[in-house]
Design an enzyme around this catalytic site. Structure first.
Site, PDB file in Angstrom:
ATOM      1  N   LYS A  83      -1.505 -17.523   5.772  1.00 44.37           N
ATOM      2  CA  LYS A  83      -0.789 -16.828   6.835  1.00 44.37           C
ATOM      3  C   LYS A  83       0.000 -17.744   7.779  1.00 44.37           C
ATOM      4  O   LYS A  83       1.136 -18.053   7.486  1.00 44.37           O
ATOM      5  CB  LYS A  83      -1.744 -15.898   7.576  1.00 44.37           C
ATOM      6  CG  LYS A  83      -2.161 -14.713   6.686  1.00 44.37           C
ATOM      7  CD  LYS A  83      -2.593 -13.484   7.448  1.00 44.37           C
ATOM      8  CE  LYS A  83      -2.513 -12.242   6.603  1.00 44.37           C
ATOM      9  NZ  LYS A  83      -3.771 -11.796   6.009  1.00 44.37           N
ATOM     10  N   TYR A  93       0.816  -1.211   0.000  1.00 45.32           N
ATOM     11  CA  TYR A  93       0.000   0.000   0.000  1.00 45.32           C
ATOM     12  C   TYR A  93       0.853   1.266   0.000  1.00 45.32           C
ATOM     13  O   TYR A  93       0.493   2.262   0.614  1.00 45.32           O
ATOM     14  CB  TYR A  93      -0.985  -0.006   1.174  1.00 45.32           C
ATOM     15  CG  TYR A  93      -2.051  -1.059   0.996  1.00 45.32           C
ATOM     16  CD1 TYR A  93      -3.260  -0.735   0.400  1.00 45.32           C
ATOM     17  CD2 TYR A  93      -1.818  -2.375   1.366  1.00 45.32           C
ATOM     18  CE1 TYR A  93      -4.226  -1.707   0.189  1.00 45.32           C
ATOM     19  CE2 TYR A  93      -2.780  -3.354   1.151  1.00 45.32           C
ATOM     20  CZ  TYR A  93      -3.983  -3.009   0.563  1.00 45.32           C
ATOM     21  OH  TYR A  93      -4.935  -3.957   0.343  1.00 45.32           O
ATOM     22  N   TYR A 150     -12.165  -8.283   4.746  1.00 45.18           N
ATOM     23  CA  TYR A 150     -10.943  -8.206   3.927  1.00 45.18           C
ATOM     24  C   TYR A 150     -10.618  -9.615   3.438  1.00 45.18           C
ATOM     25  O   TYR A 150     -10.582 -10.557   4.233  1.00 45.18           O
ATOM     26  CB  TYR A 150      -9.762  -7.652   4.733  1.00 45.18           C
ATOM     27  CG  TYR A 150      -8.490  -7.676   3.916  1.00 45.18           C
ATOM     28  CD1 TYR A 150      -8.238  -6.700   2.957  1.00 45.18           C
ATOM     29  CD2 TYR A 150      -7.565  -8.712   4.052  1.00 45.18           C
ATOM     30  CE1 TYR A 150      -7.096  -6.744   2.159  1.00 45.18           C
ATOM     31  CE2 TYR A 150      -6.417  -8.765   3.260  1.00 45.18           C
ATOM     32  CZ  TYR A 150      -6.196  -7.774   2.317  1.00 45.18           C
ATOM     33  OH  TYR A 150      -5.078  -7.827   1.527  1.00 45.18           O
ATOM     34  N   ASP A 157     -13.263 -17.700   5.037  1.00 44.53           N
ATOM     35  CA  ASP A 157     -11.887 -17.269   4.836  1.00 44.53           C
ATOM     36  C   ASP A 157     -11.212 -17.274   6.210  1.00 44.53           C
ATOM     37  O   ASP A 157     -11.401 -16.352   6.998  1.00 44.53           O
ATOM     38  CB  ASP A 157     -11.878 -15.875   4.210  1.00 44.53           C
ATOM     39  CG  ASP A 157     -10.470 -15.320   4.030  1.00 44.53           C
ATOM     40  OD1 ASP A 157      -9.522 -15.901   4.594  1.00 44.53           O
ATOM     41  OD2 ASP A 157     -10.335 -14.293   3.342  1.00 44.53           O
TER      42      ASP A 157
END
Ligand SMILES: *Cc1c(COP(=O)(O)O)cnc(C)c1O
Length: 446
Positions: A296, A34, A166, A267
């Site tokens: 992750k 970002y 997200y 998710d």
């Protein structure tokens, strides 16, 4: 005018450059998450990491070592340079670091898939190994859309989610991120248009209101004819705002999806592997999804790897289609080094009382974050499992907040109005307390 970049390139022999030289090159050539190009803020240069500590190439604010409050974005649950994980990767390196997965297979991948099926909620039987979380969500979307296409229902091609989520930065995942946080305005007209329900009401322990339950149910019902799947993060919405909701809502979604012929995708990329106090967050609700994404912490933070699991029903549906295969196959699919790290990480995790460790960190965070509740500018303090969040009533000054944490000897990466932490499970009590002090200092400074 910036100088031509060439002038700054050191000869290959000059690396590693000094930290100032690295930062200069970093700013000119390297994108960060970002970030703008060229870079406008200086990242900290990390020289090495071990246990729960990051060692900086040069001291910042007089501090050379930082306790990691972020687990490298949920991933490094066992900390850094864990001897068991190091050894597993070294051992695999001695056999092969990679071979293609088309037409070939290997023990690390088969073992990992089998293990994931054993550990996953009931009914998830098949595993697609992907190279990142976002890709695993793309694969989940493709599985669901293809399932309906194969059954002769191609009009069921949209996804539904709730606001505040997200799911990653590639195209399909972005389309189910929170419309504001996911910058949908920037991409309006090009991003697939999905169906959004209101954000789930706050509070793990807050029973869902009848009004919200009805709203969820109605949204599924109204769009069922065009919906392939509902995609949500169970129990904790992570990068979308670090919000917790009642597990009972997952049961509502399960029932609504079953009643109206829609698939359900969880998710678990952030929530998986114990972070919320259940091995998978779905376990808080006793609900099984049709498709589940993990990533992750899958490799203990060592290498990039994710997986999409699905039920026999989803796989069989796809197999019935005119095109009976799942047309997806990343070059580095099933990477043996990553699978070896994941197998070792799962062995470590399940070979110990991880629930006890997560509960210990939870208690430490509750105690050490309590003072934040009294700080001016703090809107909310919440803890679930090994996740601690201080929410401000204003956008955080990221630079000032991070500096305040560094002065306490802790690495934090606040965003939006949030100062938060999810420490490695191996973080000792004194270091958990230190992280708590740093979160309070950051919240006060930012
Ligand atoms: C981080 C994250 C992703 C994306 O994973 P990447 O590996 O960054 O692509 C997707 N979903 C959730 C819930 C995440 O936390």
């Amino acid at each position: 005018m910036p100088e031509p970049a060439q002038a700054l390139l050191p000869s290959a022999g000059a690396f590693p450059a000094d930290p100032a030289g690295l930062l200069e090159l970093d700013r000119r050539h390297v994108w960060h998450p970002y970030g703008p190009m060229p870079g406008t803020t200086d990242p900290l240069v990390v020289e090495s990491a071990s246990g729960v500590r990051l060692r900086l190439a040069e001291p910042v604010e007089g501090v050379a070592e930082l306790v990691d409050g972020m687990s490298s974005w949920w991933a490094a649950v066992h900390g850094y340079r864990h001897p068991v994980l190091d050894e597993a990767v070294r051992d695999q390196l001695g056999r092969m670091s990679h071979v293609m997965f088309g037409g070939l297979t290997h023990e690390p991948a088969v073992r990992l898939a089998t293990r994931l099926v054993e550990l996953a909620p009931e009914g998830l039987e098949h595993v697609f190994l992907a190279d990142s979380g976002s890709v695993s969500v793309e694969v989940a979307a493709k599985m669901c859309l293809q399932y309906w296409r194969s059954l002769g229902r191609p009009e069921k091609h949209r996804l539904m989610t709730w606001r505040g989520g997200y799911h990653g930065d590639t195209w399909q995942p972005m389309s189910v991120c929170d419309p504001e946080g996911g910058m949908h305005d920037l991409w309006s007209g090009v991003l697939p248009r999905q169906v959004f329900a209101d954000a789930p009401p706050d509070g793990f322990g807050t029973p869902p209101s009848e009004a919200y339950t009805a709203h969820l149910w109605e949204t599924v019902e109204r769009h069922a004819h065009e919906l392939a799947a509902v995609v949500v993060e169970p129990v904790v919405q992570g990068a979308g705002g670090m919000r917790f909701h009642s597990p009972a809502l997952l049961r509502v979604l399960r029932e609504a999806c079953d009643a109206h012929g829609v698939l359900l995708v969880f998710d678990e990329i952030a929530t998986g592997f114990g972070r919320t106090g259940a091995f998978f967050a779905a376990g808080h609700a006793g609900v099984s999804p049709d498709v589940m994404c993990v990533g992750k912490a899958l490799t203990g933070g060592y290498l990039t790897l994710a997986a999409t699991l699905c039920t026999g029903r989803v796989a069989a549906g796809i197999a019935r289609g005119e095109v009976p295969v799942l047309a997806h196959g990343p070059t580095f699919m099933g990477n043996p080094l990553a699978c070896a790290a994941a197998n070792a990480s799962l062995d470590l995790l399940t070979g110990q009382d991880w629930q006890e460790e997560v509960a210990r960190i939870s208690a430490g965070l509750r105690a050490s974050l309590a003072p934040a509740a009294g700080l001016p500018g703090v809107a909310d303090v919440r803890v679930l499992g090994a996740i601690g969040v201080v929410q401000l009533d204003h956008p955080v000054d990221v630079a000032a907040a991070s500096r305040a944490a560094v002065r306490e000897g802790v690495w934090l990466r606040p965003f939006r109005d949030l100062v938060y932490t999810m420490p490695p499970y191996v973080t000792g009590d004194a270091d958990v307390a230190r992280i708590g002090r740093a979160v309070c200092a950051a919240a006060g400074a930012g």
